[in-house]
Structures are given as structure tokens and as C-alpha cells.
Design a protein around this motif. Sequence first.
Motif, PDB file in Angstrom:
ATOM      1  N   TYR A 135       0.812  -1.177   0.081  1.00 41.98           N
ATOM      2  CA  TYR A 135       0.017  -0.098   0.063  1.00 41.98           C
ATOM      3  C   TYR A 135       0.833   1.206   0.153  1.00 41.98           C
ATOM      4  N   ILE A 136       1.743   1.241   0.783  1.00 43.14           N
ATOM      5  CA  ILE A 136       2.963   2.584   0.661  1.00 43.14           C
ATOM      6  C   ILE A 136       3.425   2.393  -0.614  1.00 43.14           C
ATOM      7  N   ALA A 137       3.619   1.730  -1.315  1.00 46.82           N
ATOM      8  CA  ALA A 137       4.416   1.663  -2.611  1.00 46.82           C
ATOM      9  C   ALA A 137       3.269   2.237  -3.494  1.00 46.82           C
ATOM     10  N   GLN A 138       2.121   1.860  -3.333  1.00 45.43           N
ATOM     11  CA  GLN A 138       1.001   2.524  -4.252  1.00 45.43           C
ATOM     12  C   GLN A 138       0.655   4.028  -4.102  1.00 45.43           C
ATOM     13  N   ILE A 139       0.611   4.323  -2.691  1.00 43.20           N
ATOM     14  CA  ILE A 139       0.212   5.691  -2.338  1.00 43.20           C
ATOM     15  C   ILE A 139       1.233   6.712  -2.719  1.00 43.20           C
ATOM     16  N   THR A 140       2.550   6.334  -2.196  1.00 41.72           N
ATOM     17  CA  THR A 140       3.811   7.270  -2.633  1.00 41.72           C
ATOM     18  C   THR A 140       4.134   7.513  -3.776  1.00 41.72           C
ATOM     19  N   GLU A 141       3.362   6.807  -4.897  1.00 43.89           N
ATOM     20  CA  GLU A 141       3.509   7.395  -6.133  1.00 43.89           C
ATOM     21  C   GLU A 141       2.708   8.529  -6.526  1.00 43.89           C
ATOM     22  N   ILE A 142       1.857   9.100  -5.508  1.00 47.05           N
ATOM     23  CA  ILE A 142       0.990   9.943  -5.557  1.00 47.05           C
ATOM     24  C   ILE A 142       1.407  11.337  -4.393  1.00 47.05           C
ATOM     25  N   ILE A 143       1.455  10.608  -3.383  1.00 41.86           N
ATOM     26  CA  ILE A 143       1.523  11.752  -2.174  1.00 41.86           C
ATOM     27  C   ILE A 143       2.787  11.342  -1.452  1.00 41.86           C
ATOM     28  N   SER A 144       3.513  12.382  -0.824  1.00 42.91           N
ATOM     29  CA  SER A 144       4.514  12.209   0.282  1.00 42.91           C
ATOM     30  C   SER A 144       3.889  11.681   1.648  1.00 42.91           C
ATOM     31  N   LEU A 145       4.838  11.011   2.272  1.00 45.19           N
ATOM     32  CA  LEU A 145       4.681  10.676   3.659  1.00 45.19           C
ATOM     33  C   LEU A 145       5.662  11.410   4.510  1.00 45.19           C
ATOM     34  N   ARG A 146       5.241  11.838   5.733  1.00 46.99           N
ATOM     35  CA  ARG A 146       6.062  12.753   6.639  1.00 46.99           C
ATOM     36  C   ARG A 146       6.092  11.737   7.894  1.00 46.99           C
ATOM     37  N   THR A 147       7.140  11.869   8.531  1.00 43.39           N
ATOM     38  CA  THR A 147       7.400  11.225  10.058  1.00 43.39           C
ATOM     39  C   THR A 147       6.054  12.039  10.744  1.00 43.39           C
ATOM     40  N   GLY A 148       5.609  10.598  11.275  1.00 44.21           N
ATOM     41  CA  GLY A 148       4.394  10.836  12.288  1.00 44.21           C
ATOM     42  C   GLY A 148       2.819  10.718  11.608  1.00 44.21           C
ATOM     43  N   ASP A 149       2.819  10.810  10.054  1.00 43.58           N
ATOM     44  CA  ASP A 149       1.745  10.401   9.467  1.00 43.58           C
ATOM     45  C   ASP A 149       1.401   9.054   9.740  1.00 43.58           C
ATOM     46  N   ILE A 150      -0.275   9.008   9.847  1.00 38.60           N
ATOM     47  CA  ILE A 150      -0.569   7.720  10.285  1.00 38.60           C
ATOM     48  C   ILE A 150      -1.378   7.055   8.913  1.00 38.60           C
ATOM     49  N   ILE A 151      -1.139   5.815   8.569  1.00 36.98           N
ATOM     50  CA  ILE A 151      -1.757   4.990   7.470  1.00 36.98           C
ATOM     51  C   ILE A 151      -2.565   3.903   8.312  1.00 36.98           C
ATOM     52  N   ALA A 152      -3.741   3.904   7.780  1.00 32.45           N
ATOM     53  CA  ALA A 152      -4.722   2.987   8.174  1.00 32.45           C
ATOM     54  C   ALA A 152      -5.454   2.361   7.259  1.00 32.45           C
ATOM     55  N   ILE A 153      -5.802   0.828   7.417  1.00 33.22           N
ATOM     56  CA  ILE A 153      -6.456   0.198   6.410  1.00 33.22           C
ATOM     57  C   ILE A 153      -7.704  -0.298   7.148  1.00 33.22           C
ATOM     58  N   GLU A 154      -8.959  -0.288   6.554  1.00 33.44           N
ATOM     59  CA  GLU A 154     -10.171  -0.842   7.116  1.00 33.44           C
ATOM     60  C   GLU A 154     -10.184  -2.017   7.063  1.00 33.44           C
ATOM     61  N   THR A 155     -10.608  -2.910   8.238  1.00 35.66           N
ATOM     62  CA  THR A 155     -10.796  -4.300   8.321  1.00 35.66           C
ATOM     63  C   THR A 155     -12.208  -4.623   7.670  1.00 35.66           C
ATOM     64  N   GLY A 156     -12.982  -3.994   7.391  1.00 34.09           N
ATOM     65  CA  GLY A 156     -14.289  -4.303   6.798  1.00 34.09           C
ATOM     66  C   GLY A 156     -15.443  -4.444   7.785  1.00 34.09           C
ATOM     67  N   LYS A 157     -15.027  -4.541   9.063  1.00 31.77           N
ATOM     68  CA  LYS A 157     -15.743  -4.712  10.269  1.00 31.77           C
ATOM     69  C   LYS A 157     -16.376  -3.105  10.518  1.00 31.77           C
ATOM     70  N   LYS A 158     -17.620  -2.910  10.650  1.00 30.73           N
ATOM     71  CA  LYS A 158     -18.497  -1.665  10.796  1.00 30.73           C
ATOM     72  C   LYS A 158     -19.755  -1.826  11.378  1.00 30.73           C
TER      73      LYS A 158
END
Length: 201
Positions: A135-158
Motif C-alpha cells: 500500500y505504501i508503494a501504491q500511495i507514495t507514487e501520488i503523495i509524500s509521507l512525513r514522519t508521524g503520518d498515520i496510515i490505516a487500512i479498514e478491516t471491513g468490520k463496521k
Amino acid sequence: MNIIIKPYNPQEGLFYFKPDTTLNRDYTNLYLPHFIKRVEAKELFYIRIDRAGKGIAERYASRYFSKGNYALSISIAPDIFPNAAPSATPSQAPSATPSAAIINGSVANAIDYSFYSMPAEKIEDPQLIEEFCKYIAQITEIISLRTGDIIAIETGKKEYFSIEDSLPIPTSNTSSPSGITGTRRCQITCFPNLAPVNIIF
């Protein structure tokens, strides 16, 4: 600091953002504005970025994080305003209240203190590490990441919670620091990986 979230349903896009003002570090009560009567709560797993980067190759992505845990994201339920479509003209939109602006997307996800995260721990699961690296490889083609950023992935439970699910608060003196008051409380306890959360309607 950015909170970048991968939707469980790929049709909802590659990612969406929650503002840093949504981060609830102390698991305090979530006080909702008076016009919000129903919310959607989603379980996620998050990581915290240790170093800045852009265009990160998948094979190197594991160098950019080491800790994470489960999180809970609360947003305005998407079906609250079914008549408010993006194509609607002002004359077709609901009445001119704050709720009229809530169609979907960023506004629905922007409630202050609505992102709860369990304390970060070292991630050991190889499959989880691999998923975040891809996922990091995918999104960093578009946006930059900074120290302290949070990346979260939905588990499907809601789950959905409404004012009808809540109980009256015994005292009339309950108020949030911002002055938003509530009279009914609902406790979210249905996610076993997360501590209980109180939302105040």
C-alpha cells in the motif's frame, strides 16, 4: 500530520483523509454536533510512519514503519442525507443548516476527535507487514509521507449507531470543552480489539 485511510471496498478509491484534528489520543468522549443523529463506526489497523519518503519501492517500504495497532474511525452515516446528491442544485438541497453541506467524503469524516487508536506496538505479522508495504508503494507514487503520518487500512468490520440506540444522560450539566452539549450517550463496545468509546448525542 496526515491520517491516510485505505477503504475496505476498492470501489471507494485508493485512499481518503481524516484531518489531524480527528485524532483522539486519550479516548475521551466524542461529542457530536446537534444535527448528527446517526454515525458509522469502522475498525481499522494503523501504522505510524517513522521517516519521510516519496516514491517508495515495495521492497524498501518496511523501513518506514515498525509499530501500529487497531483503530476506530467514526464518521457521519452515509445515508443520513439521501436527498443531498453532489449534482443537486442549491434549490434541490436540504435546508440551509450545517447538515446541508454533509454529502459524503471529507466532510463526513472530519468530526473532531473521531479517530481512536490503541497504543502502538511492534508489528510482527508478516502478512500485515506485506500488505502495508504494497500500500505504501501504491500511495507514495501520488503523495509524500512525513514522519508521524498515520496510515490505516479498514478491516471491513463496521457498525451503525443512532440517537435511538443511546440512553439518557442523568445530569444536565454534561458538556464538552468546545461547548457542544449532549443529552444521550451510546457506548461502542462491539469491536473486541478496541477499548470502549462513548459517543454523546
